[in-house]
Design a protein around this motif. Structure first.
Motif, PDB file in Angstrom:
ATOM      1  N   SER A  85       0.810  -1.218   0.000  1.00  0.00           N
ATOM      2  CA  SER A  85       0.000   0.000   0.000  1.00  0.00           C
ATOM      3  C   SER A  85       0.847   1.273   0.000  1.00  0.00           C
ATOM      4  CB  SER A  85      -0.922  -0.003   1.221  1.00  0.00           C
ATOM      5  OG  SER A  85      -0.171  -0.105   2.414  1.00  0.00           O
ATOM      6  N   GLY A 126       0.455   0.679  -4.211  1.00  0.00           N
ATOM      7  CA  GLY A 126      -0.906   0.999  -3.806  1.00  0.00           C
ATOM      8  C   GLY A 126      -1.239   2.473  -3.796  1.00  0.00           C
ATOM      9  N   SER A 183      -3.508  -2.732 -10.509  1.00  0.00           N
ATOM     10  CA  SER A 183      -4.697  -2.986  -9.726  1.00  0.00           C
ATOM     11  C   SER A 183      -4.288  -3.167  -8.275  1.00  0.00           C
ATOM     12  CB  SER A 183      -5.419  -4.238 -10.238  1.00  0.00           C
ATOM     13  OG  SER A 183      -6.549  -4.506  -9.454  1.00  0.00           O
ATOM     14  N   GLY A 184      -4.756  -2.276  -7.422  1.00  0.00           N
ATOM     15  CA  GLY A 184      -4.414  -2.371  -6.010  1.00  0.00           C
ATOM     16  C   GLY A 184      -2.934  -2.231  -5.779  1.00  0.00           C
ATOM     17  N   THR A 185      -2.332  -3.251  -5.208  1.00  0.00           N
ATOM     18  CA  THR A 185      -0.903  -3.209  -4.903  1.00  0.00           C
ATOM     19  C   THR A 185      -0.077  -4.046  -5.875  1.00  0.00           C
ATOM     20  OG1 THR A 185      -1.124  -5.037  -3.327  1.00  0.00           O
ATOM     21  CG2 THR A 185      -1.339  -2.793  -2.448  1.00  0.00           C
TER      22      THR A 185
END
Lengths: 121, 109
Positions: free
Chosen positions: B26, B30, B68-70
Protein backbone atom coordinates in the motif's frame (compact mmCIF):
# COMPACT_ATOMS: atom_id res chain seq x y z
CA UNK A 1 17.79 15.15 -27.65
CA UNK A 2 19.22 15.35 -24.16
CA UNK A 3 22.33 13.26 -23.56
CA UNK A 4 24.03 12.32 -20.32
CA UNK A 5 27.63 11.22 -19.75
CA UNK A 6 29.04 9.98 -16.46
CA UNK A 7 32.64 10.63 -15.49
CA UNK A 8 34.73 9.78 -12.48
CA UNK A 9 37.26 7.29 -11.12
CA UNK A 10 36.79 3.67 -12.02
CA UNK A 11 38.64 2.54 -8.90
CA UNK A 12 38.10 3.77 -5.36
CA UNK A 13 39.83 2.58 -2.20
CA UNK A 14 37.78 1.36 0.78
CA UNK A 15 36.76 4.18 3.13
CA UNK A 16 37.36 6.82 0.44
CA UNK A 17 34.74 9.13 -1.09
CA UNK A 18 33.40 8.50 -4.59
CA UNK A 19 32.79 11.57 -6.74
CA UNK A 20 30.91 11.16 -10.00
CA UNK A 21 29.80 13.84 -12.42
CA UNK A 22 27.08 13.64 -15.05
CA UNK A 23 27.47 16.11 -17.92
CA UNK A 24 24.27 17.18 -19.63
CA UNK A 25 24.28 18.09 -23.31
CA UNK A 26 21.69 18.70 -26.00
CA UNK A 27 19.30 20.57 -23.77
CA UNK A 28 18.77 22.81 -20.79
CA UNK A 29 19.79 21.62 -17.34
CA UNK A 30 18.07 24.46 -15.55
CA UNK A 31 14.43 24.00 -16.51
CA UNK A 32 12.22 23.51 -13.48
CA UNK A 33 10.55 20.66 -15.35
CA UNK A 34 13.56 18.39 -14.98
CA UNK A 35 14.80 16.11 -12.25
CA UNK A 36 18.04 14.19 -12.12
CA UNK A 37 18.89 10.87 -10.54
CA UNK A 38 21.52 8.29 -9.82
CA UNK A 39 20.89 4.55 -9.99
CA UNK A 40 23.39 1.74 -9.58
CA UNK A 41 23.57 -1.91 -10.54
CA UNK A 42 26.03 -4.44 -9.08
CA UNK A 43 27.31 -6.90 -11.64
CA UNK A 44 24.66 -9.49 -12.44
CA UNK A 45 22.14 -7.94 -10.06
CA UNK A 46 19.18 -5.60 -10.16
CA UNK A 47 18.77 -1.85 -10.10
CA UNK A 48 19.06 0.22 -6.92
CA UNK A 49 17.80 3.80 -6.66
CA UNK A 50 20.39 6.08 -5.05
CA UNK A 51 18.71 9.46 -5.11
CA UNK A 52 16.88 12.15 -7.05
CA UNK A 53 17.30 15.92 -7.14
CA UNK A 54 14.64 18.22 -8.54
CA UNK A 55 15.51 21.54 -10.14
CA UNK A 56 12.80 22.97 -7.94
CA UNK A 57 15.15 22.35 -5.00
CA UNK A 58 14.03 19.09 -3.41
CA UNK A 59 16.43 16.20 -2.99
CA UNK A 60 15.59 12.64 -1.97
CA UNK A 61 18.07 9.98 -0.95
CA UNK A 62 17.87 6.22 -0.47
CA UNK A 63 17.52 5.94 3.31
CA UNK A 64 20.01 3.10 3.41
CA UNK A 65 22.66 5.37 1.86
CA UNK A 66 21.53 8.80 3.01
CA UNK A 67 24.19 9.39 5.64
CA UNK A 68 26.88 8.93 2.98
CA UNK A 69 25.31 10.80 0.08
CA UNK A 70 25.30 14.22 -1.50
CA UNK A 71 23.63 14.87 -4.86
CA UNK A 72 23.78 18.35 -6.33
CA UNK A 73 23.15 20.22 -9.55
CA UNK A 74 25.46 22.88 -11.00
CA UNK A 75 23.50 24.61 -13.73
CA UNK A 76 26.41 26.90 -14.63
CA UNK A 77 28.57 23.89 -15.46
CA UNK A 78 25.69 21.91 -16.96
CA UNK A 79 26.29 18.92 -14.77
CA UNK A 80 25.05 17.20 -11.66
CA UNK A 81 27.10 15.22 -9.18
CA UNK A 82 27.09 12.32 -6.77
CA UNK A 83 29.33 12.10 -3.74
CA UNK A 84 29.28 8.91 -1.66
CA UNK A 85 31.55 8.61 1.34
CA UNK A 86 32.95 5.64 3.24
CA UNK A 87 32.94 3.38 0.21
CA UNK A 88 33.11 -0.39 0.71
CA UNK A 89 33.27 -3.39 -1.61
CA UNK A 90 29.48 -3.58 -1.43
CA UNK A 91 29.35 -0.30 -3.36
CA UNK A 92 31.05 -1.85 -6.40
CA UNK A 93 28.58 -1.41 -9.26
CA UNK A 94 27.75 0.30 -12.53
CA UNK A 95 26.52 3.80 -11.70
CA UNK A 96 23.99 5.43 -14.03
CA UNK A 97 22.97 9.06 -14.13
CA UNK A 98 19.44 9.66 -15.29
CA UNK A 99 16.93 12.38 -16.23
CA UNK A 100 13.21 12.74 -16.01
CA UNK A 101 10.58 15.35 -16.72
CA UNK A 102 7.64 16.27 -14.55
CA UNK A 103 4.79 14.33 -16.05
CA UNK A 104 6.71 11.09 -16.07
CA UNK A 105 5.81 10.76 -12.40
CA UNK A 106 9.32 9.97 -11.29
CA UNK A 107 10.22 7.87 -14.29
CA UNK A 108 13.70 8.27 -15.76
CA UNK A 109 13.63 8.62 -19.54
CA UNK A 110 17.22 9.54 -20.38
CA UNK A 111 20.10 7.44 -19.07
CA UNK A 112 23.86 7.76 -19.32
CA UNK A 113 25.81 4.78 -20.58
CA UNK A 114 26.89 3.96 -17.04
CA UNK A 115 30.29 4.00 -15.39
CA UNK A 116 31.86 1.05 -13.60
CA UNK A 117 33.06 1.78 -10.08
CA UNK A 118 35.18 -0.80 -8.28
CA UNK A 119 36.02 -0.47 -4.61
CA UNK A 120 39.29 -2.20 -3.87
CA UNK A 121 42.59 -1.49 -2.18
CA UNK B 1 15.63 -8.54 -1.09
CA UNK B 2 13.77 -6.13 -3.37
CA UNK B 3 10.81 -4.12 -2.10
CA UNK B 4 8.78 -4.98 -5.22
CA UNK B 5 8.41 -8.64 -6.14
CA UNK B 6 8.79 -9.92 -9.68
CA UNK B 7 9.17 -13.45 -11.03
CA UNK B 8 12.85 -14.07 -11.82
CA UNK B 9 12.10 -15.40 -15.27
CA UNK B 10 9.48 -15.52 -18.00
CA UNK B 11 9.41 -16.92 -21.48
CA UNK B 12 7.39 -17.05 -24.66
CA UNK B 13 7.54 -17.87 -28.32
CA UNK B 14 7.56 -15.30 -31.13
CA UNK B 15 4.15 -13.77 -31.67
CA UNK B 16 2.91 -14.82 -28.26
CA UNK B 17 1.64 -12.49 -25.52
CA UNK B 18 3.49 -12.58 -22.22
CA UNK B 19 2.86 -10.81 -18.96
CA UNK B 20 5.23 -9.96 -16.12
CA UNK B 21 3.85 -9.26 -12.68
CA UNK B 22 5.04 -6.88 -10.00
CA UNK B 23 3.76 -7.02 -6.46
CA UNK B 24 4.17 -4.30 -3.87
CA UNK B 25 2.35 -2.81 -0.94
CA UNK B 26 0.00 0.00 0.00
CA UNK B 27 2.94 2.37 0.52
CA UNK B 28 4.34 2.02 -2.98
CA UNK B 29 2.26 0.54 -5.80
CA UNK B 30 -0.91 1.00 -3.81
CA UNK B 31 -0.51 4.75 -3.59
CA UNK B 32 1.90 5.72 -6.35
CA UNK B 33 2.32 5.12 -10.05
CA UNK B 34 4.32 2.28 -11.56
CA UNK B 35 7.13 2.47 -14.10
CA UNK B 36 8.59 -0.33 -16.20
CA UNK B 37 12.11 -0.46 -17.63
CA UNK B 38 13.63 -2.73 -20.25
CA UNK B 39 17.34 -3.52 -20.06
CA UNK B 40 18.87 -5.18 -23.09
CA UNK B 41 22.12 -7.08 -22.45
CA UNK B 42 25.05 -4.74 -21.85
CA UNK B 43 23.02 -1.56 -22.11
CA UNK B 44 21.43 1.03 -19.83
CA UNK B 45 17.77 0.55 -18.90
CA UNK B 46 15.09 2.13 -21.07
CA UNK B 47 11.80 3.56 -19.79
CA UNK B 48 8.94 1.53 -21.28
CA UNK B 49 5.95 2.55 -19.18
CA UNK B 50 5.27 5.42 -16.76
CA UNK B 51 2.16 6.42 -14.84
CA UNK B 52 1.07 2.76 -14.79
CA UNK B 53 0.11 2.56 -18.46
CA UNK B 54 1.65 5.43 -20.43
CA UNK B 55 4.29 4.88 -23.09
CA UNK B 56 7.03 7.43 -23.80
CA UNK B 57 7.35 8.49 -27.38
CA UNK B 58 8.90 5.77 -29.52
CA UNK B 59 7.88 2.79 -27.39
CA UNK B 60 5.82 0.36 -29.50
CA UNK B 61 2.21 -0.17 -28.52
CA UNK B 62 3.01 -3.88 -28.16
CA UNK B 63 4.04 -2.91 -24.64
CA UNK B 64 1.28 -2.10 -22.19
CA UNK B 65 1.03 -1.67 -18.45
CA UNK B 66 -1.73 -2.01 -15.91
CA UNK B 67 -2.18 -1.65 -12.18
CA UNK B 68 -4.70 -2.99 -9.73
CA UNK B 69 -4.41 -2.37 -6.01
CA UNK B 70 -0.90 -3.21 -4.90
CA UNK B 71 0.07 -5.11 -8.05
CA UNK B 72 1.02 -4.18 -11.57
CA UNK B 73 1.65 -6.01 -14.82
CA UNK B 74 3.57 -5.47 -18.00
CA UNK B 75 2.18 -7.14 -21.10
CA UNK B 76 4.11 -7.69 -24.30
CA UNK B 77 2.07 -8.76 -27.30
CA UNK B 78 3.42 -10.04 -30.61
CA UNK B 79 6.61 -11.14 -28.86
CA UNK B 80 9.76 -10.59 -30.90
CA UNK B 81 13.28 -11.92 -30.48
CA UNK B 82 14.55 -8.42 -29.74
CA UNK B 83 12.30 -8.28 -26.68
CA UNK B 84 14.65 -10.70 -24.92
CA UNK B 85 15.85 -8.59 -22.01
CA UNK B 86 15.55 -7.93 -18.30
CA UNK B 87 12.45 -6.04 -17.19
CA UNK B 88 12.17 -4.03 -13.98
CA UNK B 89 9.18 -2.46 -12.30
CA UNK B 90 9.63 0.63 -10.14
CA UNK B 91 7.56 2.91 -7.96
CA UNK B 92 7.86 5.64 -5.41
CA UNK B 93 7.37 4.62 -1.81
CA UNK B 94 5.61 6.85 0.71
CA UNK B 95 8.69 6.54 2.93
CA UNK B 96 10.26 8.91 0.39
CA UNK B 97 12.37 6.49 -1.57
CA UNK B 98 12.37 4.95 -5.00
CA UNK B 99 11.98 1.18 -5.11
CA UNK B 100 12.60 -1.40 -7.81
CA UNK B 101 11.61 -4.97 -8.40
CA UNK B 102 14.34 -7.56 -8.60
CA UNK B 103 13.93 -7.87 -12.34
CA UNK B 104 12.50 -10.51 -14.68
CA UNK B 105 14.62 -12.13 -17.36
CA UNK B 106 12.47 -12.64 -20.45
CA UNK B 107 13.56 -15.39 -22.83
CA UNK B 108 12.13 -15.65 -26.34
CA UNK B 109 12.12 -19.33 -27.20
Amino acid sequence: QLRLQESGPGLVKPSETLSLTCTVSGGSISSSRYYWGWIRQPSGKGLEWIGTVYNSGSTYYNPSLQSRLTISVDTSKKHFSLKMSSMTAADTAVYYCTEGILGLNGGFEIWGQGTVVTVSS
Amino acid sequence: QSVLTQPPSASGTPGQRVTISCSGSSSNIGSNTVKWYQQLPGTAPKLLIYSNNQRPSGVPDRFSGSKSGTSASLAISGLQSEDEADYYCAAWDDSLKGVFGGGTKLTVL
